[in-house]
Enzyme design. Structure first.
Site, mmCIF file in Angstrom:
data_model
loop_
_atom_site.group_PDB
_atom_site.id
_atom_site.type_symbol
_atom_site.label_atom_id
_atom_site.label_comp_id
_atom_site.label_asym_id
_atom_site.label_seq_id
_atom_site.Cartn_x
_atom_site.Cartn_y
_atom_site.Cartn_z
ATOM 1 C CB ALA A 165 -0.929 0.005 1.214
ATOM 2 C CG ASP A 166 3.636 4.296 1.939
ATOM 3 O OD1 ASP A 166 3.747 4.965 0.899
ATOM 4 O OD2 ASP A 166 4.037 4.702 3.050
ATOM 5 C CG LEU A 167 6.907 -0.025 -3.785
ATOM 6 C CD1 LEU A 167 7.609 -0.966 -2.811
ATOM 7 C CD2 LEU A 167 6.643 -0.727 -5.107
ATOM 8 C CG ASN A 171 7.951 1.822 3.488
ATOM 9 O OD1 ASN A 171 8.462 1.986 4.593
ATOM 10 N ND2 ASN A 171 6.736 2.244 3.200
#
Length: 237
Positions: A165-167, A171
């Site tokens: 969801a938050d590439l 991360n």
């Protein structure tokens, strides 16, 4: 994953070393009192690195973001323990780690319920010697082969149906010539499809460009992105 009830909610664990953890172990104060904090990472909120017996873990509390943060910093609506963000993230990490994907080893999750709300925390194993990609690229350049390897790594997750969801560049970790993906909060295992896969890649590119506006010395350019895409497309074809 095994689960036990507490007087406030549940604790789930994937590592036998964590079976005796209590709710207190998910509080930074516990580790501070026991002089067991070995480091920290500061973003919007602090993430703690702690020592437990022979292992080093990362302790992360789930914080709200966006407009809702003005009303509650860390309380989420409770709709069942298996649907809490901590248990869902622990489950996806357990699956991916067992299948050999480069993710941190999942340790434990804590969920505390109060009324229609809950708060949650996650423990994962610290990836020793790792830098996130932003920190790394402020110090050195990646080779063309390394960019291609990163693209291939992302493609392997996508081919498995892993929606992150938050590439973003922070991360992604790099340690021992291996790229790792972290922070699977709100992640899913779903049917592979080019629409969400391309959206993932677009989000990653935006994060590189955003970081470069803040860090002009960031060693990233369009050629690097094309190298990443070459590795990605080669694996997906």
């Amino acid at each position: 994953m095994q689960i036990k009830s507490t007087n406030k909610g549940i604790i789930a664990w994937c590592d036998d070393l964590a079976k005796d953890l209590t709710s207190a172990h998910f509080s930074p104060e516990y580790w501070q009192i026991n002089d067991a904090i070995v480091g920290q990472s500061k973003g919007r909120y602090t993430t703690w690195f702690v020592q437990y017996q022979t292992q080093q873990w990362v302790l992360r509390h789930y914080w709200r973001g966006g407009l809702i943060e003005k009303f509650s910093k860390d309380a989420y609506i409770f709709t069942g323990f298996e649907r809490t963000r901590a248990i869902a993230e622990l489950a996806i990490l357990e699956t991916l780690h067992q299948e050999g994907f480069p993710v941190p080893r999942p340790i434990s999750a804590n969920v505390e319920r109060f009324g229609i709300w809950y708060r949650a925390d996650l423990l994962i194993e610290l990836v020793n010697g790792a830098d996130d990609l932003v920190a790394l690229l402020t110090k050195l350049e990646l080779t063309a082969e390394q960019w291609q390897t990163l693209g291939k790594t992302i493609a392997q997750f996508h081919a498995r149906g892993v929606y992150h969801a938050d590439l973003n560049a922070k991360n992604i970790l790099f340690a021992n010539q291996q790229f790792y993906l972290i922070d699977f909060d709100r992640g899913e295992l779903k049917k592979p499809h080019s629409s969400w896969q391309q959206a993932n890649l677009s989000r990653l590119l935006r994060s590189f460009n955003k970081e470069q506006t803040k860090l002009p010395n960031l060693k990233f350019n369009d050629q690097n992105w094309q190298q990443l895409l070459a590795g990605y497309n080669q694996h997906m074809s």
